[in-house]
Design a protein around this motif. Structure first.
Motif, short mmCIF file in Angstrom:
data_model
loop_
_atom_site.label_atom_id
_atom_site.label_comp_id
_atom_site.label_asym_id
_atom_site.label_seq_id
_atom_site.Cartn_x
_atom_site.Cartn_y
_atom_site.Cartn_z
N LYS A 38 0.83 -1.20 0.00
CA LYS A 38 0.00 0.00 0.00
C LYS A 38 0.87 1.26 0.00
CE LYS A 38 -4.01 -2.00 -0.12
NZ LYS A 38 -4.69 -2.04 -1.45
N ALA A 53 1.76 1.88 -3.41
CA ALA A 53 0.60 2.34 -4.17
C ALA A 53 0.20 3.78 -3.84
CB ALA A 53 -0.59 1.41 -3.91
N PHE A 54 0.22 4.13 -2.56
CA PHE A 54 -0.45 5.36 -2.13
C PHE A 54 0.47 6.53 -1.81
CE2 PHE A 54 -4.00 2.35 -0.50
CZ PHE A 54 -4.57 2.32 -1.77
N ALA A 80 -18.14 -0.56 -1.05
CA ALA A 80 -17.43 -1.50 -0.17
C ALA A 80 -16.20 -2.07 -0.86
CB ALA A 80 -18.37 -2.62 0.26
N ALA A 81 -16.34 -2.33 -2.17
CA ALA A 81 -15.19 -2.88 -2.91
C ALA A 81 -14.06 -1.86 -2.93
CB ALA A 81 -15.61 -3.24 -4.32
N MET A 82 -14.39 -0.59 -3.09
CA MET A 82 -13.36 0.44 -3.07
C MET A 82 -12.67 0.49 -1.70
SD MET A 82 -13.79 4.61 -3.20
CE MET A 82 -15.01 4.55 -1.91
N GLU A 123 -10.01 -2.13 -0.59
CA GLU A 123 -8.66 -1.99 -1.12
C GLU A 123 -8.04 -0.64 -0.81
OE1 GLU A 123 -6.89 -4.29 -2.25
OE2 GLU A 123 -8.42 -5.83 -2.40
N MET A 124 -8.87 0.36 -0.58
CA MET A 124 -8.35 1.70 -0.27
C MET A 124 -9.05 2.20 1.00
SD MET A 124 -7.87 4.80 -3.01
CE MET A 124 -9.42 5.69 -2.80
#
Lengths: 468, 405
Positions: A124, A127-128, A218-220, A223-224
């Motif tokens: 992460k 990624a972030f 929720a899917a977002m 992962e984030m």
């Protein structure tokens, strides 16, 4: 009680050498107290001097997998991480050599969970992290959960090798000057610029790549997670995008259709002039005489000069031929090339084709397994073969295998019995029947393979002589 | 520029692919001017509220298009705003985003302008500039225009990590109806050529590079009447004929200024989800395309396809986790590839019990009816319960779907 003092919270090398000393000193897991930095040294005796000889009185080694696991686990923020690792190490060196494979063991499970959390945290971070540029220097502020900066930073050095960059976190900072990675103490968010010229563009991209008709919050968040949002410049778009999604979607569904713009026709006309005329002349590619075209890539035509004295007819295109659109380019084709050369035949002077022009197969797993065409398919496709023969007008045709034999002789054939002779047909060409080269490829026995190959070459020689 | 970005990102969002995985490894360490790296596993740098990963800058070079595909936001008869980037603009934007760690690279597609070769040349030019002028070593995914020249294709393959051609619709008849200018045969031929090029490059590591990340495609779900059986049969064929890395399924979604010939409704998101699950079963669980979809041709929307298959094949259960082979374990609902491989290694050392499964983070309620462990035997009778399906159905609250989907 043995107290071991580590200088910083993710000090893998120090943990490793201390753990080694402890094992050699026969220090049981419950008798070792692992500490980091200043909170160490209040009580307990110092580490025992070396000189023990370890389990079983010899030195010891541990599986590679343990070192990988330990390298991740030491970065975890859980104060128990060193003790958990040491306990695993103790068990590994005291009879439980296969321990790490028992993922459901309580301690293995705990260590794996820590390692997983650390790896995810590193991922992460990769990624972030968001850099902001100031005077050619790229700066980022990031707040990892664990002590991962040392492990996460080399990735940025490989990726942004020619940029000056710094990643600041509360515990530790990483700086890259184009040559060396410097790791330094933690820093403050205020050391990083509070904006970047491109963030407006990035937010615009983020907003416009989002499809409001597919809201899956929720899917977002899985992962984030929210905890990252305050350091992500795009995150401020999330709330308004969600708020507007329903209205925008309903608007698209309810909107009346509009008339095409006038220029649409002009575009279409301009384009039509650029393209070659569509081939719909009833050519081979458009053939729908049987159903084989549906699963195949393309019809594979024959190749060779008109007027060739010798024509070779195989069964049907295989996997490679189907992709390339050319006959006999796969493994069987390569074997055929070799045998023709040995028989003194130039392939470029022959016309090479197949009895059936589309690849017939059944899918199995990731492969397409060849299937012989049936009598109907051979019959339908003979129309094309007859057309080719009429154009080329060969003196002799080699039928490679039973399918070609059946198509050319218009009856079922027995290849092994009928080979080795020049067969007359009702038409003005004669036929030499032989095996298909893929038959040779499939023979498992090397001796038989060699013998059959010689017979195959002999059949080709016979055909060449008869065509001369 | 900002306006262009808005239009050309909006125009690109209906392409589901955003993967940046599985290419060759490269980085800029030790280079003079290079930037970027690809290290096997791709990175998702952000997630939009549609749950989709943002890994690449996914844009069109232009949304002008001479084609008139009914399902497409960019068809020539649509009244959407049009824009066109210059290759330089795309290069600058890609590098600017990349340097700030927003993205893994670029996914560039385009409406068809002038001719296939002209369009392809424009796309290739962007990739060429990134790689050759800027030493860009990040990920590049290029949309390939069917029937572009072999030379352009070779060049695209040299610069790109992945190439893709969208089949768009599961059967050729639908393509004829909804995308009259597209040629299904040309699409297949191009995919065949891509596979040959990709395999040849793999066999000759010293030869020219060609799309080491392979090829992928996308199919729109719900724009035509093809059922799930037909869709999966097409996917199966695409996987084994052209060795695609992925087939993406894209639920037909409302678009601005939709064609009256194909009026929009809510996108069939659950159907799309089930197709992805079924696709996974084909690729990693040794299921054959033909056995996944029940009679009637449609996947069950309420339960996942593996559970549906197991409920329809109860005679194959219970499976003894201490004895069964890998293939049978993979068919147990609730057990993933990773779980199965871990079980196989645990059982070399000890008998597997329910608590072991618990620590592997397996959903016990889901697997329990289908397995036997060292401490728990079940008879066929539990499996024969008529209400098994209802008991195993996920609670509505667990679904991550919007309420109005």
């Amino acid at each position: 009680m043995h107290a071991v003092n580590l200088s910083h919270p993710a000090d893998f090398e120090a943990w490793r050498s201390a753990a080694r000393r402890m094992i050699l000193a026969d220090a049981r897991p419950e008798a070792v107290d692992w500490r980091v930095g200043s909170d160490a040294g209040l009580f307990g005796e110092a580490e025992p001097a070396g000189g023990g000889r370890g389990p079983g009185g010899r030195g010891f080694s541990v599986p590679r997998g343990f070192m990988d696991l330990a390298e991740s686990v030491v970065c975890h923020r859980d104060p128990a991480r060193f003790a958990v690792l040491y306990s695993l190490l103790w068990r590994l060196t005291h009879g439980e050599t296969g321990l790490l494979e028992i993922v459901s063991d309580r301690e293995v499970y705990r260590a794996e969970a820590m390692a997983r959390a650390v790896r995810r945290d590193i991922h992460k971070m990769h990624a972030f992290v968001r850099f902001r540029q100031r005077d050619g220097h790229y700066l980022a502020w990031f707040e990892p959960d664990h002590f991962i900066v040392d492990q996460a930073a080399p990735f940025f050095a490989r990726r942004f090798a020619n940029m000056d960059w710094s990643i600041l976190t509360p515990d530790r900072s990483a700086h890259w000057d184009g040559e060396m990675l410097h790791l330094a103490p933690g820093a403050s968010r205020r050391d990083v610029p509070d904006d970047d010229a491109l963030e407006e563009y990035w937010r615009s991209y983020y907003a416009n790549i989002f499809n409001p008709a597919r809201l899956k919050i929720a899917a977002m968040q899985a992962e984030m997670p929210r905890k990252y949002w305050h350091n992500l410049p795009e995150a401020r778009m999330i709330a308004p995008l969600i708020r507007e999604a329903g209205r925008r979607t309903a608007g698209m569904i309810e909107a009346e259709g509009t008339a095409a713009p006038a220029k649409a026709t002009r575009w279409a006309e301009a384009f039509a002039r650029e393209l070659p005329p569509v081939q719909d002349d009833g050519g081979l590619e458009a053939c729908r005489r049987c159903g084989l075209w549906q699963a195949a890539t393309q019809a594979v035509p024959g190749e060779g000069p008109a007027g060739a004295a010798l024509m070779l007819v195989g069964e049907q295109p295989g996997d490679q031929e189907d992709l390339a659109g050319r006959a006999f380019v796969g493994p069987a084709g390569q074997l055929l090339d070799r045998a023709m050369k040995e028989a003194g035949i130039e392939r470029t002077e022959c016309y090479v084709t197949n009895a059936v022009k589309h690849f017939k197969f059944t899918p199995r797993g990731k492969r397409r397994i060849h299937q012989s065409p049936d009598a109907g398919e051979i019959e339908h496709c003979r129309w094309w073969l007859t057309k080719e023969i009429a154009t080329v007008r060969p003196r002799l045709i080699v039928a490679l295998g039973a399918t070609a034999g059946r198509s050319l002789l218009r009856r079922p054939v027995a290849v092994m019995r009928e080979r080795g002779a020049v067969l007359a047909t009702g038409s003005d060409y004669r036929v030499v029947l032989t095996v298909h080269p893929s038959f040779l490829l499939r023979l498992p026995d090397a001796e038989r393979k060699a013998a059959e190959y010689e017979r195959f070459v002999a059949d080709l020689r016979l055909a060449a002589a008869a065509a001369a | 520029m900002l306006k262009k970005l808005e239009i050309l990102a909006d125009a690109a969002k209906y392409d589901a692919s955003c993967s940046s995985s599985g290419s060759d490894r490269k980085n800029s360490a030790g280079t003079k001017h290079g930037i970027g790296s690809t290290e096997g596993m791709g990175i998702c740098h952000a997630y939009a509220p549609d749950g989709r990963c943002i890994s690449l800058l996914k844009i069109l070079l232009t949304n002008f298009c001479v084609y008139d595909c009914l399902y497409c936001v960019n068809r020539r008869s649509s009244n959407v705003r049009r824009a066109r980037f210059t290759p330089e603009e795309v290069v600058d934007l890609t590098l600017g985003f990349y340097r700030r760690n927003y993205i893994e690279g670029l996914f560039l597609s385009s409406g068809i302008i002038q001719s296939p070769d002209y369009t392809m040349e424009q796309i290739v030019q962007v990739a060429r500039m990134l790689r050759e002028q800027h030493g860009f070593r990040g990920y590049i995914h290029l949309k390939t225009i069917p029937d572009a020249s072999p030379e352009l294709l070779a060049e695209a393959g040299r610069y790109a990590d992945r190439l893709s051609i969208n089949v768009e619709l599961p059967v050729e008849a639908s393509l004829g109806k909804l995308a009259p200018e597209k040629d299904g045969a040309a699409i297949r031929r191009s995919m065949g050529r891509l596979r040959l090029n990709i395999e040849q490059a793999k066999e000759e590591p010293r030869g020219p590079r060609f799309a080491p990340g392979g090829q992928s495609t996308q199919m729109i779900v719900g724009a035509d009447t093809t059922d799930d059986k037909g869709i999966l049969a097409t996917s199966d064929r695409l996987y084994n004929a052209y060795r695609l890395r992925r087939v993406y399924y894209s639920a037909f979604s409302p678009i601005p200024d939709a064609s009256s010939g194909l009026p929009p409704g809510a996108p069939p998101l659950m159907r799309e989800h089930r197709l992805y699950q079924a696709d996974w079963l084909m690729r990693f669980y040794s299921f054959e395309a033909g056995e996944i979809v029940p009679q009637g041709g449609l996947l069950d929307l309420e339960i996942d396809p593996k559970l549906a298959w197991a409920l329809g094949n109860r005679h194959r259960f219970p499976v003894d986790v201490n004895k069964a082979d890998r293939e049978s374990l993979l068919r147990v609902p609730g057990m993933g590839v990773r779980t199965v491989d871990r079980l196989l290694s645990i059982r070399r050392h000890k008998a597997v019990r329910m608590e072991d499964l618990g620590r592997l983070r397996v959903q016990l309620a889901k697997v329990a009816p289908f397995i036997v462990t060292a401490d728990r035997q079940i008879g066929q009778s539990a499996l024969d319960r008529l209400d098994l399906r209802a008991r195993l159905m996920p609670k509505p609250a667990q679904l991550s779907l919007p309420l109005f989907a």
